[in-house]
Design an enzyme around this catalytic site. Structure first.
Site, PDB file in Angstrom:
ATOM      1  N   GLY A  16      47.016  48.013  42.407  1.00 21.79           N
ATOM      2  CA  GLY A  16      46.075  47.361  41.489  1.00 21.79           C
ATOM      3  C   GLY A  16      45.181  46.408  42.263  1.00 21.79           C
ATOM      4  O   GLY A  16      45.630  45.363  42.736  1.00 21.79           O
ATOM      5  N   TYR A  19      41.092  41.964  39.318  1.00 25.02           N
ATOM      6  CA  TYR A  19      40.815  40.523  39.388  1.00 25.02           C
ATOM      7  C   TYR A  19      42.018  39.732  39.869  1.00 25.02           C
ATOM      8  O   TYR A  19      41.863  38.664  40.449  1.00 25.02           O
ATOM      9  CB  TYR A  19      40.378  40.005  38.015  1.00 25.02           C
ATOM     10  CG  TYR A  19      38.950  40.354  37.693  1.00 25.02           C
ATOM     11  CD1 TYR A  19      37.908  39.534  38.113  1.00 25.02           C
ATOM     12  CD2 TYR A  19      38.632  41.518  36.996  1.00 25.02           C
ATOM     13  CE1 TYR A  19      36.598  39.853  37.839  1.00 25.02           C
ATOM     14  CE2 TYR A  19      37.325  41.846  36.720  1.00 25.02           C
ATOM     15  CZ  TYR A  19      36.304  41.013  37.148  1.00 25.02           C
ATOM     16  OH  TYR A  19      35.003  41.337  36.883  1.00 25.02           O
ATOM     17  N   THR A  99      47.370  45.632  31.772  1.00 27.43           N
ATOM     18  CA  THR A  99      48.283  45.916  30.657  1.00 27.43           C
ATOM     19  C   THR A  99      47.527  45.668  29.352  1.00 27.43           C
ATOM     20  O   THR A  99      47.739  44.653  28.692  1.00 27.43           O
ATOM     21  CB  THR A  99      49.511  44.987  30.727  1.00 27.43           C
ATOM     22  OG1 THR A  99      49.039  43.646  30.889  1.00 27.43           O
ATOM     23  CG2 THR A  99      50.423  45.328  31.864  1.00 27.43           C
ATOM     24  N   SER A 138      51.629  41.536  37.242  1.00 30.09           N
ATOM     25  CA  SER A 138      50.884  41.604  35.975  1.00 30.09           C
ATOM     26  C   SER A 138      51.623  40.774  34.934  1.00 30.09           C
ATOM     27  O   SER A 138      52.845  40.685  34.961  1.00 30.09           O
ATOM     28  CB  SER A 138      50.835  43.033  35.438  1.00 30.09           C
ATOM     29  OG  SER A 138      50.365  43.929  36.394  1.00 30.09           O
ATOM     30  N   THR A 139      50.874  40.180  34.010  1.00 30.93           N
ATOM     31  CA  THR A 139      51.530  39.457  32.909  1.00 30.93           C
ATOM     32  C   THR A 139      52.078  40.477  31.940  1.00 30.93           C
ATOM     33  O   THR A 139      51.348  41.341  31.469  1.00 30.93           O
ATOM     34  CB  THR A 139      50.515  38.586  32.155  1.00 30.93           C
ATOM     35  OG1 THR A 139      49.822  37.822  33.105  1.00 30.93           O
ATOM     36  CG2 THR A 139      51.198  37.696  31.163  1.00 30.93           C
ATOM     37  N   CYS A 286      43.297  37.375  29.510  1.00 29.29           N
ATOM     38  CA  CYS A 286      44.703  37.013  29.273  1.00 29.29           C
ATOM     39  C   CYS A 286      45.017  36.340  27.944  1.00 29.29           C
ATOM     40  O   CYS A 286      45.994  36.694  27.293  1.00 29.29           O
ATOM     41  CB  CYS A 286      45.169  36.106  30.401  1.00 29.29           C
ATOM     42  SG  CYS A 286      45.407  37.012  31.914  1.00 29.29           S
TER      43      CYS A 286
HETATM   44  C1  UDX Z   1      44.767  41.409  34.225  1.00 25.85           C
HETATM   45  C2  UDX Z   1      45.687  40.231  34.161  1.00 25.85           C
HETATM   46  O1  UDX Z   1      45.311  39.293  35.058  1.00 25.85           O
HETATM   47  C3  UDX Z   1      47.057  40.647  34.280  1.00 25.85           C
HETATM   48  O2  UDX Z   1      47.933  39.573  34.430  1.00 25.85           O
HETATM   49  C4  UDX Z   1      47.270  41.395  33.059  1.00 25.85           C
HETATM   50  O3  UDX Z   1      48.578  41.754  32.891  1.00 25.85           O
HETATM   51  C5  UDX Z   1      46.377  42.600  33.052  1.00 25.85           C
HETATM   52  O4  UDX Z   1      45.044  42.234  33.179  1.00 25.85           O
HETATM   53  P1  UDX Z   1      43.541  42.275  36.282  1.00 25.85           P
HETATM   54  O5  UDX Z   1      43.817  42.317  37.745  1.00 25.85           O
HETATM   55  O6  UDX Z   1      42.602  41.246  35.791  1.00 25.85           O
HETATM   56  O7  UDX Z   1      44.878  42.029  35.488  1.00 25.85           O
HETATM   57  O8  UDX Z   1      43.157  43.735  35.750  1.00 25.85           O
HETATM   58  P2  UDX Z   1      42.029  44.696  36.345  1.00 25.85           P
HETATM   59  O9  UDX Z   1      40.944  43.907  36.976  1.00 25.85           O
HETATM   60  O10 UDX Z   1      41.730  45.652  35.257  1.00 25.85           O
HETATM   61  O11 UDX Z   1      42.780  45.444  37.541  1.00 25.85           O
HETATM   62  C6  UDX Z   1      43.824  46.349  37.386  1.00 25.85           C
HETATM   63  C7  UDX Z   1      43.647  47.464  38.430  1.00 25.85           C
HETATM   64  O12 UDX Z   1      44.792  48.311  38.411  1.00 25.85           O
HETATM   65  C8  UDX Z   1      42.436  48.370  38.181  1.00 25.85           C
HETATM   66  O13 UDX Z   1      41.585  48.340  39.304  1.00 25.85           O
HETATM   67  C9  UDX Z   1      43.053  49.749  37.958  1.00 25.85           C
HETATM   68  O14 UDX Z   1      42.257  50.790  38.469  1.00 25.85           O
HETATM   69  C10 UDX Z   1      44.367  49.634  38.709  1.00 25.85           C
HETATM   70  N1  UDX Z   1      45.396  50.588  38.289  1.00 25.85           N
HETATM   71  C11 UDX Z   1      45.710  50.752  36.983  1.00 25.85           C
HETATM   72  C12 UDX Z   1      46.067  51.324  39.265  1.00 25.85           C
HETATM   73  O15 UDX Z   1      45.784  51.204  40.449  1.00 25.85           O
HETATM   74  N2  UDX Z   1      47.070  52.177  38.874  1.00 25.85           N
HETATM   75  C13 UDX Z   1      47.398  52.380  37.574  1.00 25.85           C
HETATM   76  O16 UDX Z   1      48.290  53.171  37.267  1.00 25.85           O
HETATM   77  C14 UDX Z   1      46.679  51.641  36.593  1.00 25.85           C
HETATM   78  C1  UDX Z   2      43.612  31.781  32.277  1.00 27.28           C
HETATM   79  C2  UDX Z   2      44.635  30.747  32.724  1.00 27.28           C
HETATM   80  O1  UDX Z   2      43.981  29.481  32.887  1.00 27.28           O
HETATM   81  C3  UDX Z   2      45.297  31.177  34.015  1.00 27.28           C
HETATM   82  O2  UDX Z   2      46.323  30.257  34.378  1.00 27.28           O
HETATM   83  C4  UDX Z   2      45.899  32.555  33.827  1.00 27.28           C
HETATM   84  O3  UDX Z   2      46.457  33.023  35.053  1.00 27.28           O
HETATM   85  C5  UDX Z   2      44.857  33.547  33.343  1.00 27.28           C
HETATM   86  O4  UDX Z   2      44.235  33.053  32.144  1.00 27.28           O
HETATM   87  P1  UDX Z   2      41.140  32.417  32.985  1.00 27.28           P
HETATM   88  O5  UDX Z   2      41.176  33.324  31.791  1.00 27.28           O
HETATM   89  O6  UDX Z   2      40.664  32.956  34.276  1.00 27.28           O
HETATM   90  O7  UDX Z   2      42.591  31.820  33.261  1.00 27.28           O
HETATM   91  O8  UDX Z   2      40.183  31.188  32.650  1.00 27.28           O
HETATM   92  P2  UDX Z   2      40.351  29.733  31.991  1.00 27.28           P
HETATM   93  O9  UDX Z   2      39.717  28.752  32.874  1.00 27.28           O
HETATM   94  O10 UDX Z   2      41.729  29.453  31.565  1.00 27.28           O
HETATM   95  O11 UDX Z   2      39.406  29.844  30.707  1.00 27.28           O
HETATM   96  C6  UDX Z   2      39.719  30.700  29.625  1.00 27.28           C
HETATM   97  C7  UDX Z   2      38.689  30.527  28.536  1.00 27.28           C
HETATM   98  O12 UDX Z   2      38.780  29.249  27.924  1.00 27.28           O
HETATM   99  C8  UDX Z   2      37.235  30.649  29.032  1.00 27.28           C
HETATM  100  O13 UDX Z   2      36.477  31.379  28.104  1.00 27.28           O
HETATM  101  C9  UDX Z   2      36.770  29.215  29.112  1.00 27.28           C
HETATM  102  O14 UDX Z   2      35.380  29.077  28.982  1.00 27.28           O
HETATM  103  C10 UDX Z   2      37.511  28.619  27.945  1.00 27.28           C
HETATM  104  N1  UDX Z   2      37.703  27.151  28.088  1.00 27.28           N
HETATM  105  C11 UDX Z   2      38.468  26.658  29.103  1.00 27.28           C
HETATM  106  C12 UDX Z   2      37.111  26.291  27.163  1.00 27.28           C
HETATM  107  O15 UDX Z   2      36.414  26.730  26.227  1.00 27.28           O
HETATM  108  N2  UDX Z   2      37.316  24.940  27.315  1.00 27.28           N
HETATM  109  C13 UDX Z   2      38.086  24.408  28.303  1.00 27.28           C
HETATM  110  O16 UDX Z   2      38.245  23.167  28.340  1.00 27.28           O
HETATM  111  C14 UDX Z   2      38.673  25.295  29.238  1.00 27.28           C
END
Ligand code: UDX
Ligand code: UDX
Length: 482
Positions: A16, A19, A99, A138-139, A286
């Protein structure tokens, strides 16, 4: 770059390259030059993008990430589509796949779809050799590690002809990075959480982190606590945003000011000042997903009151986004059909190219439903991504301008990378992401070109009211009662 001395682990594979997986492994590679990191993904396109010589084309935008890629790529960091080979050679495997929320079947709309995680576990079971530590990054809903363990366990217990049976330990090591500050969060985490049964495996992973994280920040728990802690942390953070956004509506109704209320409550040590900025509603991959998971789990375990409590956090977020689009329509005399509205920001927060669950998506859809012509700007998000999010297709109109439209909505939209050229005849400007660029707008210049009476809607509290009002523009700011 720091050095370390981990004898056991020489080669790590991360499945994976999204992000979470991408930035996490890049920071690991930077801090552990003695370990080789192989990041694999089923998407060849994504792997090609991570290998792009032009670092501005990396698939994830994060401040500081390009520099680390330049330093580590090809040395101890490799992006590859050879999943099986890299699983087979790894001492430790991180599972970092997405997920998504289930769309159909049991738990639809709430439970996580674990199909990718399961597929990965099966791949690992099939191709791993010798002893491998599998780390769940992954969460995931609580007790997912059990699924992974069962799948791996089947392999472990099965009889193999060559008697070269792989063995596994499964750990949960949730990631708490926040997009936009991922490099800093990974380099200086508040804590690292490692859940598992095998003390030896926990110690091995801890040793890797100790290359750059102080030992007191590395917390060991049982595997279920680790999984639940991640869901709970996100639920608490999201709950804070819904709480402050609910109060912003009350501020507008009563004449209070949300920034003052936030400051006043944030000085209470027990509450703390962070995560109290009212905005257009939380987005990101998330928060919503994890709360809905919590809701599903609570119902599953016969706790409907707990489920309802957490579900209300998501309901408040949805209501809040519609509230903003409704008030835009109201202020523009109850109709926005055919009116040009400039949307500033589409990412779910500043400093990321991620639009997943961005408040901009719902707010733009609402405005398109009312028939508006939106001109959308974002410094990083491109028009292709916005077209996917707004489910629209492009049409080239007679002025050779690309207009996007969807059968679902009456209005249409276009994309701009130059906001200064778009003020002419604009009825309203809506700020949805807190990009620095938007703080520098010369309101007096823009006012001359806008259609009067013109409105500025600031959902992020980033502009100075005095400058806007002096420019003869109407202003609405979130949570600012008059
Ligand atoms: C996010 C959250 O951060 C994570 O905690 C949560 O559980 C799922 O979504 P993120 O890294 O942001 O994870 O997801 P994404 O940017 O969509 O990346 C996942 C990657 O896994 C993709 O590039 C996808 O192509 C890859 N993937 C998916 C594989 O390589 N194998 C698979 O079987 C499925
Ligand atoms: C979040 C969690 O912070 C991180 O710990 C976890 O691993 C993944 O999910 P992320 O989604 O990247 O991280 O961004 P975050 O900074 O938490 O912001 C989430 C959303 O809340 C955004 O849309 C942001 O604009 C909003 N937000 C955040 C507010 O509206 N006000 C705030 O004070 C803080």
């Amino acid at each position: 770059m720091k050095t370390g001395n981990n004898n056991e682990i020489r080669r790590i594979c991360c499945i994976g390259a999204g992000y979470v997986g991408g930035p996490t492994m890049i920071v690991f590679a930077d801090n552990c030059p003695h370990i080789n990191f192989y990041v694999v993904d089923i998407s060849k396109e994504k792997i090609d993008a991570w290998n792009n010589e032009d670092l501005s084309k990396l698939p994830v935008y994060e401040p500081g990430l390009d520099k680390l890629v330049r330093e580590c790529r090809g040395k101890n960091l490799f992006f590859s589509s050879e999943i099986e080979k890299n699983i087979a050679k790894a001492d430790m495997i991180f599972i970092s796949v997405n997920t998504p929320t289930k769309k159909k079947g049991i738990g639809a709309g709430k439970a996580s779809n674990l199909i990718y995680v399961e597929a990965c576990a099966r791949q690992v079971a099939k191709h791993a050799k010798n002893h491998t530590i599998v780390v769940e990054k992954s969460t995931l809903p609580v007790r997912t590690a059990e699924v992974i363990k069962k799948i791996l366990g089947e392999t472990q217990n099965s009889v193999t002809i060559n008697s070269c049976k792989p063995t596994f330990d499964v750990l949960s090591n949730p990631e708490f990075l926040s997009e936009g500050s991922a490099v800093k969060d990974l380099n200086e985490p508040d804590r690292v959480l490692i859940g598992g049964e095998s003390k030896e495996a926990i110690d091995i992973l801890s040793e890797i982190y100790k290359n750059w994280v102080p030992e007191y920040k590395i917390l060991h728990t049982n595997i279920w606590s680790s999984e639940l802690a991640k869901l709970t942390a996100n639920a608490f953070l999201a709950q804070r945003i819904s709480s402050i956004n609910s109060i912003s509506a009350l501020c507008e109704a009563t004449g209070a000011n949300i920034a003052e209320v936030s400051r006043a409550i944030g000085t209470d040590n027990r509450i703390g000042s962070k995560f109290l900025d009212s905005g257009p509603g939380f987005g990101g991959s998330c928060f919503k997903k994890d709360i809905l998971n919590l809701v599903y789990l609570s119902k599953h375990f016969g706790l409907p009151e707990v489920a309802n409590f957490w579900e209300s956090v998501v309901e408040m977020n949805n209501w809040h986004q519609h509230r903003i689009s409704r008030l835009i329509v109201q202020k523009l005399f109850g109709t926005i059909s055919g009116k040009k509205i400039l949307i500033l920001g589409f990412a779910f927060k500043a400093n990321t190219n991620d639009t997943r669950e961005s408040a901009a998506i719902q707010i733009c859809k609402d405005l398109l439903e009312e028939g508006a012509h939106l001109v959308i700007h974002d410094p990083i998000v491109n028009s292709n991504q916005i077209a996917i999010d707004l489910e629209s297709n492009s049409i080239v109109n007679k002025n050779k301008k690309v207009i996007y439209k969807s059968d679902n909505y009456e209005g249409n939209w276009s994309y701009t990378d130059d906001i200064n050229s778009e003020f002419v005849n604009t009825h309203a400007i809506v700020i949805l992401t807190e990009w620095e660029d938007y703080k520098k707008i010369e309101w007096s210049n823009c006012s001359k070109l806008m259609k009067k009476p013109a409105w500025i809607f600031d959902s992020r509290l980033i502009i100075k009211p005095s400058e806007v009002l002096a420019a003869d523009l109407n202003l609405w700011q979130i949570g600012y009662g008059t």
